[in-house]
Scaffold this active site. Structure first.
Site, mmCIF file in Angstrom:
data_model
loop_
_atom_site.group_PDB
_atom_site.id
_atom_site.type_symbol
_atom_site.label_atom_id
_atom_site.label_comp_id
_atom_site.label_asym_id
_atom_site.label_seq_id
_atom_site.Cartn_x
_atom_site.Cartn_y
_atom_site.Cartn_z
ATOM 1 N N LYS A 47 20.158 41.470 -98.865
ATOM 2 C CA LYS A 47 20.883 43.605 -98.060
ATOM 3 C C LYS A 47 22.193 43.343 -98.136
ATOM 4 C CE LYS A 47 17.016 45.748 -97.359
ATOM 5 N NZ LYS A 47 16.672 45.979 -98.601
ATOM 6 N N THR A 140 10.446 42.321 -84.508
ATOM 7 C CA THR A 140 10.732 41.123 -85.402
ATOM 8 C C THR A 140 12.513 40.885 -85.604
ATOM 9 O OG1 THR A 140 11.054 39.403 -87.340
ATOM 10 C CG2 THR A 140 10.790 41.906 -87.640
ATOM 11 N N CYS A 445 -17.253 40.356 -62.501
ATOM 12 C CA CYS A 445 -16.424 38.745 -62.515
ATOM 13 C C CYS A 445 -16.799 37.444 -63.015
ATOM 14 C CB CYS A 445 -15.315 38.367 -61.715
ATOM 15 S SG CYS A 445 -14.382 39.899 -61.507
#
Ligand code: 3NM
Ligand code: MG
Length: 519
Positions: A47, A140, A445
């Site tokens: 970039k 990210t 559970c």
């Protein structure tokens, strides 16, 4: 160069020139190693560099990629692509519009487009994009200006509309924090029916790796073996059992379980630990009640299953749960999520979101309110962790479990007087059990602990495995209730533990078909 229809998007490498990721390495050398490791397509993305540098580097990269017969695309810069004769470009929503790019580039140029929403994806497909880069999957550090984090669920929505499985399809790759540890479950959980990602795009997982060749080869191997490791309920190639076949298989599976000593690893709250451990032992499993995330990787390799019982979602337990699901996902062993009291507080709702983002659960099990909380559609404010009055009819409950199973691409078990189990395709209502199960603590559970060890034992068909576990548990509860020694919830517990054990001993002489109330 491959023709466009042969575009292989399995492992898509995007370059990065920043020192945090590339370090002191030379981008051409890193890309060459990655090509040796098996990347199937490369995008040159920088970039910041001046145009002259971009053209020089792109040209050098093209020499490398051509050697490996891998297409080279240029991020954003059509001029650079034309200057070096690269195979195409990748354009974002703020770059040159697709139709302009089409006019400028040669007709056989590959043009990929970034899409973060169904609208953007549809527009790109209409405009004739050759593939879509779908993102951002997860936040990210590599790209700080990402606009929307869409996760596997957002990706799934796009794929559902893009018909990637049909011949009118366009290939799709996902991008954003994808690495060897999460790539398989990302592909699995993004899939919508037949529509799956063609592959994944990565930057740091290869560029920042100590050995880019090894990293690429490992990623590719994982991408290609995703279906064998992550599947909804039926192992690839195994025909899904239904009706009569399930009844035929159940006694054999229970019998095998009784003598298996298979590991049932429970990350669960202190209230139910003792009871769940006794239940596991009585069914033939070997329980371990460890909330230590640090030992999860070792335990995960022992071939058993893990229950994450979100009974107490503190910072400490949450990090243990996350370590647990990651370890079991990596080892390919089953995980059951029990979002206890999921809708009760904002802490628990947030905990569910975090856990769903962290990994893949083979089973999500809960009462109606908890399943509703996982769906994110709970309108009922739960008081405690007990199941409140039901707000939906049988049809609605069956629809709920089915749609959550399809969305999360796993089994969903909604417990109650009648239990509903679905893998998104098959849905069954099971009406066995005992009223006393609702009057003792930890019965839900402990059922999770049993279901997960059955899943670990019987790998061919998780749906059938879960039914066998549920029936072992609930037929034993019925027998305990009928036992004269059982006078209420207190005396039910020892009778139930006995019957779990005894049913395992005489299962071969039982007519499961007659005892089971399955619909
Ligand atoms: N595009 P890593 S995310 C180049 O969301 C890029 O469109 C993104 O890097 C998008 O694999 C991203 O290191 C960076 O997380 C991905
Ligand atoms: Mg861009």
């Amino acid at each position: 160069m491959p023709n466009k229809p042969d575009l292989d998007l399995s492992l898509y490498l995007v370059t990065d020139a920043t020192s945090e990721i590339l370090g002191d390495n030379d981008v051409c050398q890193v890309v060459e190693k990655a090509c040796k490791g098996g990347v199937t397509i490369v995008q040159y993305r920088d970039k910041h560099a001046d145009t002259g540098v971009l053209i020089k580097t792109a040209s050098e990269l093209h020499t490398v990629t051509q050697k490996y017969n891998v297409p080279l695309l240029i991020n954003d810069r059509l001029d650079v692509c034309l200057a070096v004769g690269a195979e195409g470009v990748h354009i974002g929503q703020d770059d040159t519009p697709l139709e302009a790019a089409r006019r400028i580039l040669p007709p056989n140029a590959i043009i990929g487009v970034t899409a973060s929403s169904v609208q953007e994806a549809e527009a790109a497909i209409q405009g004739g994009a050759d593939y879509l880069g779908i993102g951002t999957m997860f936040a990210t550090p590599t790209k700080k200006d990402t606009k929307s984090i869409i996760g596997t669920r957002g990706t799934q929505e796009i794929l559902a509309r893009c018909m990637t499985g049909t011949k009118h399809s366009v290939g799709c790759v996902a991008i954003g924090s994808i690495n060897a540890a999460n790539v398989q479950r990302v592909i699995h959980q993004s899939t919508a029916d037949e529509n799956r990602l063609s592959g994944v795009a990565v930057v740091s997982a290869i560029i920042a790796a100590a050995d880019p060749q090894e990293a690429a080869s490992e990623l590719l191997q994982r991408i290609r073996s995703t279906a064998e490791k992550f599947y909804i309920s039926t192992r690839p190639g195994v025909h899904p059992a239904s009706g009569e076949v399930i009844f035929q298989q159940t006694p054999g599976i229970i019998e095998k379980h009784v003598s298996s000593s298979i590991l049932s690893h429970n990350m669960t709250n202190t209230v139910v630990q003792n009871f769940a451990a006794n239940v596991c032992l009585a069914t033939g499993a070997s329980p371990i009640m460890s909330l230590n995330g640090a030992e999860a990787p070792d335990l995960a390799r022992l071939g058993g299953g893990l229950v994450i019982n979100m009974g107490t979602a503190t910072a400490d337990t949450m990090s243990a749960y996350q370590a647990g699901v990651k370890a079991y996902n990596a080892a390919g062993n089953p995980v059951l999520l029990d979002p206890v009291g999921g809708g009760a507080t904002s802490v628990r709702r947030e905990a569910i979101r975090t856990l769903l983002r962290t990994g893949f659960y083979d089973v999500i099990k809960g009462n109606e309110g908890e399943i509703g909380a996982v769906m994110g559609a709970s309108t009922v404010q739960q008081r405690g962790v007990d199941s409140g009055p039901s707000s939906s009819n049988a049809q609605q409950k069956a629809e709920m479990v089915k749609s959550l199973a399809r969305r999360e691409r796993c089994l969903v078990l909604m417990t109650g007087v009648t239990d509903y189990l679905s893998d998104g395709r098959r849905t069954v209502a099971i009406s066995n059990g005992s009223k006393w199960l609702g009057k003792i603590t930890g019965s839900g559970c402990a059922l999770g602990s049993v279901v997960v060890s059955y899943l670990a034992l019987h790998r061919a068909d998780k749906f059938v495995a879960a039914i066998a576990g549920i029936l072992h548990y609930e037929l034993a509860a019925e027998r305990a209730e009928q036992n004269p020694s059982c006078r209420g919830p207190g005396s039910f517990i020892p009778a139930f533990i006995d019957e779990l054990y005894l049913l395992g001993q005489d299962i071969k002489s039982q007519d499961v078909r007659k005892l089971a109330r399955l619909e």
